[in-house]
Write an enzyme that holds these catalytic residues in place. Structure first.
Site: not given
Ligand code: B16
Ligand code: MG
Length: 222
Positions: A9-11, A17, A45-46, A49, A114-116, A118, A145, A169-170
């Site tokens: 996972d990233l964040d 982040t 978290k996780g 957006r 990751s869900a991000s 970015n 997730k 994973e966190d």
């Molecule tokens: P973005 P992960 C998640 O990262 C964050 O924990 C979560 O707070 C955020 O809303 C999500 O990514 C989406 O991020 O706005 O950059 O697309 O823990 O899945 O790496």
């Molecule tokens: Mg995370």
């Protein structure tokens, strides 16, 4: 098929982040006339957006038209991008490079899950992009997730059977996703919160290289 793959996972696992997401969401909440606390940020978290904005608007009891909702999603991300603009290698969480180096040196395929949306620019900024054989992020998944989709796509991209994959994973939802994918789940953070994980560590400094080696061997031997 290769016999073992590792998915990060990233964040909260590779970088923190969450603090930048928090600042950007807080700015939006304040502009809409309400407070948003660090404690409430834990819920984000996780989480995708879109879902974060839905929760934020619930907290502030703000009703939004579709146009406003879309505008606020964009505004939050513009602010978030400004916060992460200056990220560099100093923001990599402790001992993450040791684990990545061990895996790379032992030819173990590595993916991001990751869900991000970015994720790729963040990995680039902190200099970790070359470690990853596959990046699965919020741009590719249709189900968030705890649905296992993100990790199953990562396993497929690595050409590894899901039950030969290890996930770091966190987030509770991320541990559930890994377990549903039949992967070995490793919680990074509070073991009481992440109690569904197969193994728990506060952070990577607590995880010995011998433990990583044993995970690689165990999954090879399955
Ligand atoms: P973005 P992960 C998640 O990262 C964050 O924990 C979560 O707070 C955020 O809303 C999500 O990514 C989406 O991020 O706005 O950059 O697309 O823990 O899945 O790496
Ligand atoms: Mg995370």
């Amino acid at each position: 098929m290769k016999n073992v793959g590792f998915i990060f996972d990233l964040d909260g696992v590779i970088v923190d982040t969450a603090k930048y997401h928090y600042l950007a969401w807080k700015k939006l909440a304040n502009a809409l006339g309400f407070e948003f606390t660090v404690e409430q940020n834990e819920l984000f978290k996780g989480v995708s957006r879109k879902r974060c904005l839905e929760i934020l608007l619930d907290i502030g009891q703000v009703k939004a038209s579709q146009t406003q909702f879309d505008t606020w999603m964009v505004e939050k991300n513009v602010d978030y991008l400004a916060y992460i603009e200056n990220m560099d290698a100093s923001e990599i969480l402790p001992d993450v490079p040791r684990v990545l180096d061990y895996l790379k040196n032992n030819n173990v395929p590595i993916a991001l899950g990751s869900a991000s949306k970015n994720a790729r620019p963040i990995l680039k900024k902190v200099g970790l992009l070359p470690y990853f054989d596959s990046i699965v992020d919020g741009n590719q998944v249709t189900k968030a997730k705890p649905d296992p989709e993100v990790f199953l796509i990562a396993a497929r991209n690595l050409n590894v059977e899901p039950d030969h994959c290890v996930v770091f994973e966190d987030a509770v939802a991320g541990i559930e996703a890994a377990n549903r994918a039949k992967m070995t789940s490793i919680g990074i953070g509070d073991e009481h919160v992440l109690h569904e994980a197969k193994y728990n560590f506060k952070d990577f400094t607590e995880m010995s290289t011998e433990f990583i080696a044993s995970l690689v061997q165990k999954n090879f031997a399955k």
